[in-house]
Design a protein around this motif. Structure first.
Motif, mmCIF file in Angstrom:
data_model
loop_
_atom_site.group_PDB
_atom_site.id
_atom_site.type_symbol
_atom_site.label_atom_id
_atom_site.label_comp_id
_atom_site.label_asym_id
_atom_site.label_seq_id
_atom_site.Cartn_x
_atom_site.Cartn_y
_atom_site.Cartn_z
ATOM 1 N N VAL A 1 0.836 -1.203 0.000
ATOM 2 C CA VAL A 1 0.000 0.000 0.000
ATOM 3 C C VAL A 1 0.868 1.250 0.000
ATOM 4 O O VAL A 1 0.563 2.236 -0.682
ATOM 5 C CB VAL A 1 -0.952 -0.017 1.211
ATOM 6 N N ALA A 2 1.978 1.230 0.756
ATOM 7 C CA ALA A 2 2.880 2.384 0.760
ATOM 8 C C ALA A 2 3.471 2.619 -0.630
ATOM 9 O O ALA A 2 3.546 3.767 -1.109
ATOM 10 C CB ALA A 2 3.981 2.174 1.792
ATOM 11 N N GLN A 3 3.887 1.562 -1.319
ATOM 12 C CA GLN A 3 4.457 1.721 -2.664
ATOM 13 C C GLN A 3 3.415 2.232 -3.657
ATOM 14 O O GLN A 3 3.704 3.117 -4.479
ATOM 15 C CB GLN A 3 5.032 0.384 -3.121
ATOM 16 N N GLN A 4 2.203 1.689 -3.578
ATOM 17 C CA GLN A 4 1.156 2.141 -4.488
ATOM 18 C C GLN A 4 0.757 3.583 -4.210
ATOM 19 O O GLN A 4 0.430 4.340 -5.136
ATOM 20 C CB GLN A 4 -0.070 1.226 -4.371
ATOM 21 N N PHE A 5 0.818 3.982 -2.931
ATOM 22 C CA PHE A 5 0.511 5.375 -2.597
ATOM 23 C C PHE A 5 1.542 6.324 -3.185
ATOM 24 O O PHE A 5 1.215 7.372 -3.758
ATOM 25 C CB PHE A 5 0.442 5.521 -1.077
ATOM 26 N N VAL A 6 2.836 5.970 -3.062
ATOM 27 C CA VAL A 6 3.890 6.816 -3.610
ATOM 28 C C VAL A 6 3.763 6.914 -5.138
ATOM 29 O O VAL A 6 3.888 7.992 -5.721
ATOM 30 C CB VAL A 6 5.269 6.273 -3.189
ATOM 31 N N ALA A 7 3.489 5.772 -5.779
ATOM 32 C CA ALA A 7 3.349 5.777 -7.240
ATOM 33 C C ALA A 7 2.147 6.614 -7.676
ATOM 34 O O ALA A 7 2.221 7.384 -8.648
ATOM 35 C CB ALA A 7 3.208 4.348 -7.747
ATOM 36 N N PHE A 8 1.037 6.484 -6.958
ATOM 37 C CA PHE A 8 -0.160 7.240 -7.330
ATOM 38 C C PHE A 8 0.043 8.732 -7.093
ATOM 39 O O PHE A 8 -0.384 9.573 -7.896
ATOM 40 C CB PHE A 8 -1.353 6.724 -6.532
ATOM 41 N N ALA A 9 0.734 9.098 -5.995
ATOM 42 C CA ALA A 9 1.001 10.509 -5.725
ATOM 43 C C ALA A 9 1.934 11.101 -6.773
ATOM 44 O O ALA A 9 1.765 12.249 -7.203
ATOM 45 C CB ALA A 9 1.598 10.660 -4.326
ATOM 46 N N ALA A 10 2.927 10.308 -7.224
ATOM 47 C CA ALA A 10 3.839 10.791 -8.268
ATOM 48 C C ALA A 10 3.091 10.998 -9.574
ATOM 49 O O ALA A 10 3.355 11.960 -10.317
ATOM 50 C CB ALA A 10 4.976 9.797 -8.447
ATOM 51 N N ARG A 11 2.150 10.134 -9.860
ATOM 52 C CA ARG A 11 1.366 10.291 -11.087
ATOM 53 C C ARG A 11 0.518 11.556 -11.027
ATOM 54 O O ARG A 11 0.373 12.274 -12.022
ATOM 55 C CB ARG A 11 0.494 9.064 -11.292
ATOM 56 N N LEU A 12 -0.072 11.791 -9.859
ATOM 57 C CA LEU A 12 -0.868 13.019 -9.724
ATOM 58 C C LEU A 12 -0.012 14.263 -9.896
ATOM 59 O O LEU A 12 -0.453 15.263 -10.467
ATOM 60 C CB LEU A 12 -1.532 13.046 -8.342
ATOM 61 N N ALA A 13 1.244 14.203 -9.413
ATOM 62 C CA ALA A 13 2.127 15.363 -9.533
ATOM 63 C C ALA A 13 2.709 15.510 -10.918
ATOM 64 O O ALA A 13 3.249 16.564 -11.270
ATOM 65 C CB ALA A 13 3.260 15.257 -8.509
#
Length: 465
Positions: A124-136
């Motif tokens: 979940v932590a890895q998917q959160f970082v990836a999703f936040a990077a995509r949003l940015a």
């Protein structure tokens, strides 16, 4: 006890006199807690931390925590884990996130094994970082990421052009040329400061570079409530409920405890109080059936709400109380009479007091000036559920002997009505109380005025004495 304040001494009395019942109920509660633990499998929880570089406001951190547990992030984690029978909606109930000090998002995962809990939190932590990077926009060629770089190139080109214009100007020959060179230099400095501020405030480069701070630790123990906690909680809960139940029952009890209440219920005067020595608790009903044995086993045959017997005086002092009662009874009667001593069935203290009264009345050796002595007494035990007193015959009157705190107003009223049905007037009331006997005196001659202890046969209702 209905008007008494609950004190620690009251709780201690319940534990001391009901310890068997409380122990059994605590064991039952522990078994219930163990059974509950079998219905709910063990859970393990661990956490992974994600660092958010840069300056973040509190509301922004809360937003990021919500994103970490969003359906998009959790569904991607579920798809990556590929656990059979576990969907993203089920994982959302096992994942939580909160913002802590230092711009850190703490993501917690709960599973049925330590290994799964660790994998869930990490994924979940890895998917959160990836999703936040995509949003940015880190993984795209959007204008948000290319715009600042193009602006920097334009600033560099503009700075060079300013330098060329300054060199082409006539240096120092005219006032206008000097002012032009000064204005161009100011413009170049302003452009460089603007680019510097843009680099410092760039959300793409500063806020999108989230970092997972290492792998989640593998949990060493179960998440609460553990099996041990459920067992202890069950035992404690049943113990407290038992104590509260005993207190509630005592507060709702309608048993009469004061002498004026007892006298009002029986409709007669109180002749006095007497003491009965003995270590046995008051009001211990006898019986030989399974129910009676079960009550004795759990200690339910002993009343806990009766205060601890006070220390007794010497035997001579106790006998004086009995003689005074007999004297008051003699003074209330116009002539020596035969009386029934009515004792509620099952009142052990009252029965022993009645026997002592009979012994004192038979041992009367102090005639009055008129030559009359103590009344002749005969003991009868009367059931409080169905009171029945022998009809008037040789006895013409009734003396009621009972212990306080054992009977209700309705039960005593029933005894008074039974006496009236048998044509017996209740001539007086004697209240008996238990006391702690002192150590036995050394062998020697009894006092001259001590009456011998007599066994009174026939205590059944209507029996002969």
């Amino acid at each position: 006890m209905s008007d008494d304040t609950i004190r620690l001494v009251t709780i201690g009395r319940i534990i001391r006199r009901r310890w068997r019942l409380l122990t059994v109920l605590a064991v039952v509660g522990a078994l219930v807690g163990y059974g509950t633990s079998l219905l709910f499998p063990p859970r393990y929880t661990t956490s992974a931390s994600v660092l958010l570089p840069g300056a973040w406001e509190e509301r922004e951190l809360l937003t990021q925590a919500e994103i970490a547990t969003s359906s998009v992030v959790v569904d991607r984690a579920a798809a990556t884990l590929g656990w059979t029978g576990v969907s993203g909606s089920e994982l959302r109930d096992r994942v939580s996130a909160k913002a802590t000090d230092g711009n850190i998002i703490k993501i917690s995962g709960t599973a049925d094994t330590p290994e799964r809990a660790q994998r869930l939190a990490d994924q979940v932590a890895q998917q959160f970082v990836a999703f936040a990077a995509r949003l940015a926009g880190d993984d795209t060629e959007s204008a948000a990421s290319t715009g600042p770089e193009a602006l920097r190139k334009m600033v560099v080109q503009t700075s060079r052009r300013i330098t060329e214009l300054a060199d082409a100007a006539d240096p120092g020959r005219t006032v206008e040329s000097v002012q032009g060179r000064t204005e161009l230099e100011k413009l170049r400095i302003a452009l460089q400061e603007a680019v510097k501020k843009l680099d410092e405030a760039d959300p793409v480069t500063n806020k999108s570079n989230m970092v997972v701070m290492g792998q989640a630790a593998r949990p060493a123990g179960e998440a609460p409530p553990t099996r041990t906690q459920l067992i202890v909680a069950g035992a404690l809960l049943f113990f407290l409920l038992a104590v509260i139940g005993q207190l509630t029952a005592a507060r709702m009890s309608r048993r009469l405890r004061t002498e004026p209440e007892i006298a009002a219920a029986l409709g007669s005067a109180l002749l006095g109080t007497v003491d009965v020595p003995g270590e046995r608790p008051a009001h211990r009903p006898e019986g030989s059936g399974p129910r009676a044995r079960f009550r004795r086993l759990l200690g339910l045959d002993v009343r806990w709400d009766i205060p601890t017997p006070r220390a007794s005086g010497d035997e001579a002092g106790r006998l004086i109380r009995y003689r005074r009662v007999c004297a008051r009874l003699r003074d209330r009667l116009p002539a020596p009479r035969r009386l029934l001593v009515v004792v509620p069935e099952g009142d052990e203290i009252a029965r022993r007091a009645a026997e002592q009264l009979v012994a004192e009345s038979r041992g009367d050796r102090s005639p009055t000036s008129s030559g009359s002595g103590y009344p002749v007494l005969r003991v009868v035990e009367v059931s409080v559920s169905q009171p029945l007193v022998p009809d008037r015959g040789t006895e013409s009157g009734a003396l009621v002997v009972l212990s306080a705190g054992s009977w209700t107003a309705d039960e005593l009223t029933g005894i008074a009505e039974a006496c009236a049905d048998g044509k017996h007037e209740v001539v007086g009331i004697v209240v008996a109380g238990a006391v702690r006997a002192r150590t036995k005196r050394s062998a020697g001659h009894p006092p001259d005025d001590a009456a011998p202890a007599l066994a009174v046969p026939g205590h059944a209702a209507g029996g002969a004495g």
